[in-house]
Design a protein around this motif. Structure first.
Motif, PDB file in Angstrom:
ATOM      1  N   VAL A 118       0.849  -1.180   0.000  1.00 22.28           N
ATOM      2  CA  VAL A 118       0.000   0.000   0.000  1.00 22.28           C
ATOM      3  C   VAL A 118       0.892   1.239   0.000  1.00 22.28           C
ATOM      4  O   VAL A 118       2.034   1.188   0.472  1.00 22.28           O
ATOM      5  N   GLN A 119       0.377   2.316  -0.520  1.00 22.34           N
ATOM      6  CA  GLN A 119       1.135   3.563  -0.525  1.00 22.34           C
ATOM      7  C   GLN A 119       1.018   4.285   0.821  1.00 22.34           C
ATOM      8  O   GLN A 119       0.085   4.033   1.598  1.00 22.34           O
ATOM      9  N   THR A 120       1.955   5.167   1.074  1.00 22.74           N
ATOM     10  CA  THR A 120       1.901   5.994   2.283  1.00 22.74           C
ATOM     11  C   THR A 120       0.551   6.699   2.383  1.00 22.74           C
ATOM     12  O   THR A 120       0.068   7.263   1.408  1.00 22.74           O
ATOM     13  N   GLY A 121      -0.028   6.635   3.576  1.00 22.42           N
ATOM     14  CA  GLY A 121      -1.335   7.225   3.798  1.00 22.42           C
ATOM     15  C   GLY A 121      -2.493   6.287   3.555  1.00 22.42           C
ATOM     16  O   GLY A 121      -3.642   6.612   3.871  1.00 22.42           O
ATOM     17  N   GLY A 122      -2.212   5.127   3.014  1.00 23.86           N
ATOM     18  CA  GLY A 122      -3.255   4.159   2.712  1.00 23.86           C
ATOM     19  C   GLY A 122      -3.675   3.348   3.932  1.00 23.86           C
ATOM     20  O   GLY A 122      -3.206   3.585   5.048  1.00 23.86           O
ATOM     21  N   SER A 123      -4.567   2.391   3.674  1.00 22.92           N
ATOM     22  CA  SER A 123      -5.127   1.576   4.752  1.00 22.92           C
ATOM     23  C   SER A 123      -5.100   0.103   4.384  1.00 22.92           C
ATOM     24  O   SER A 123      -5.148  -0.259   3.201  1.00 22.92           O
ATOM     25  N   LEU A 124      -5.037  -0.711   5.414  1.00 25.64           N
ATOM     26  CA  LEU A 124      -5.168  -2.161   5.289  1.00 25.64           C
ATOM     27  C   LEU A 124      -5.898  -2.669   6.521  1.00 25.64           C
ATOM     28  O   LEU A 124      -5.813  -2.072   7.596  1.00 25.64           O
TER      29      LEU A 124
ATOM     30  N   GLY B  43      -4.170   6.162  17.475  1.00 23.64           N
ATOM     31  CA  GLY B  43      -4.857   7.096  16.600  1.00 23.64           C
ATOM     32  C   GLY B  43      -4.858   6.689  15.141  1.00 23.64           C
ATOM     33  O   GLY B  43      -5.589   7.270  14.341  1.00 23.64           O
ATOM     34  N   ARG B  44      -4.062   5.698  14.789  1.00 21.29           N
ATOM     35  CA  ARG B  44      -4.004   5.224  13.397  1.00 21.29           C
ATOM     36  C   ARG B  44      -4.524   3.801  13.252  1.00 21.29           C
ATOM     37  O   ARG B  44      -5.139   3.468  12.236  1.00 21.29           O
ATOM     38  N   PHE B  45      -4.262   2.967  14.230  1.00 22.01           N
ATOM     39  CA  PHE B  45      -4.671   1.566  14.177  1.00 22.01           C
ATOM     40  C   PHE B  45      -5.822   1.341  15.153  1.00 22.01           C
ATOM     41  O   PHE B  45      -5.882   1.941  16.223  1.00 22.01           O
ATOM     42  N   THR B  46      -6.707   0.428  14.778  1.00 28.02           N
ATOM     43  CA  THR B  46      -7.816   0.050  15.640  1.00 28.02           C
ATOM     44  C   THR B  46      -7.940  -1.466  15.659  1.00 28.02           C
ATOM     45  O   THR B  46      -8.032  -2.093  14.603  1.00 28.02           O
ATOM     46  N   ILE B  47      -7.952  -2.016  16.850  1.00 26.73           N
ATOM     47  CA  ILE B  47      -8.123  -3.465  17.002  1.00 26.73           C
ATOM     48  C   ILE B  47      -9.562  -3.741  17.409  1.00 26.73           C
ATOM     49  O   ILE B  47     -10.173  -2.975  18.167  1.00 26.73           O
TER      50      ILE B  47
ATOM     51  N   TYR C  74      -9.401  -8.318  14.303  1.00 28.95           N
ATOM     52  CA  TYR C  74      -9.011  -7.476  13.178  1.00 28.95           C
ATOM     53  C   TYR C  74      -8.073  -6.360  13.649  1.00 28.95           C
ATOM     54  O   TYR C  74      -8.154  -5.899  14.786  1.00 28.95           O
ATOM     55  N   LEU C  75      -7.224  -5.932  12.742  1.00 27.11           N
ATOM     56  CA  LEU C  75      -6.403  -4.758  12.979  1.00 27.11           C
ATOM     57  C   LEU C  75      -6.582  -3.830  11.787  1.00 27.11           C
ATOM     58  O   LEU C  75      -6.080  -4.107  10.698  1.00 27.11           O
ATOM     59  N   GLN C  76      -7.347  -2.772  11.985  1.00 24.30           N
ATOM     60  CA  GLN C  76      -7.541  -1.771  10.953  1.00 24.30           C
ATOM     61  C   GLN C  76      -6.399  -0.776  11.035  1.00 24.30           C
ATOM     62  O   GLN C  76      -6.199  -0.144  12.076  1.00 24.30           O
TER      63      GLN C  76
ATOM     64  N   LYS D 161       2.471   4.404   7.227  1.00 25.45           N
ATOM     65  CA  LYS D 161       3.757   5.049   6.970  1.00 25.45           C
ATOM     66  C   LYS D 161       4.770   3.987   6.538  1.00 25.45           C
ATOM     67  O   LYS D 161       4.624   2.815   6.878  1.00 25.45           O
ATOM     68  N   PRO D 162       5.816   4.398   5.833  1.00 23.50           N
ATOM     69  CA  PRO D 162       6.842   3.415   5.454  1.00 23.50           C
ATOM     70  C   PRO D 162       7.412   2.662   6.663  1.00 23.50           C
ATOM     71  O   PRO D 162       7.744   1.477   6.540  1.00 23.50           O
ATOM     72  N   GLU D 163       7.495   3.313   7.797  1.00 25.67           N
ATOM     73  CA  GLU D 163       8.031   2.641   8.987  1.00 25.67           C
ATOM     74  C   GLU D 163       7.093   1.591   9.570  1.00 25.67           C
ATOM     75  O   GLU D 163       7.469   0.866  10.494  1.00 25.67           O
ATOM     76  N   ASP D 164       5.895   1.494   9.026  1.00 27.54           N
ATOM     77  CA  ASP D 164       4.981   0.415   9.427  1.00 27.54           C
ATOM     78  C   ASP D 164       5.268  -0.879   8.660  1.00 27.54           C
ATOM     79  O   ASP D 164       4.677  -1.917   8.962  1.00 27.54           O
TER      80      ASP D 164
END
Length: 128
Positions: A12-18, A68-72, A82-84, A89-92
């Protein structure tokens, strides 16, 4: 036999979601903890988030790096956690693992050595 199977990783690109999924099977414990961990090349495995699974309620916990970015979340009927992951970020970038801890405790919530069973992992790559 306890089995944990992760899915949902990808590029995924920076700023995207999985959204990652962890399907658990082979056990009938009433109260336990499912954690998400990640390991990047050359780095130690680190805790990302965890959720307690009980008959009445569940609590969640996050590493500062993903708050603030991930939600379990969990679907107890499907035995799936689930982990939304948003605002990636690239460091993820890492292999993400889910793990089962056979107790509920506020101590060591994201300490890998305290978890009893592990999945095989799913690769998450965030391009810049």
């Amino acid at each position: 036999e306890v089995q944990l199977v992760e899915s949902g990783g990808g590029l995924v690109q920076t700023g995207g979601s999985l959204r990652l999924s962890c399907a658990a099977s082979g056990f009938t414990f009433d109260d336990y903890t499912i954690g998400w961990f990640r390991q990047a090349p050359g780095k130690e495995r680190e805790g990302v988030s965890c959720i307690t699974i009980t008959s009445s309620d569940g609590s969640t916990y996050y590493a500062d790096s993903v708050k603030g970015r991930f939600t379990i979340s969990s679907d107890n009927a499907k035995n799936t956690v689930y982990l939304q992951m948003n605002s990636l970020k690239p460091e993820d970038t890492a292999v993400y693992y889910c793990a089962l801890r056979l107790i509920i405790s506020r101590r060591g919530q994201l300490v890998p050595s305290l978890y009893n069973y592990w999945g095989q992992g799913t690769q998450v790559t965030v391009s810049s």
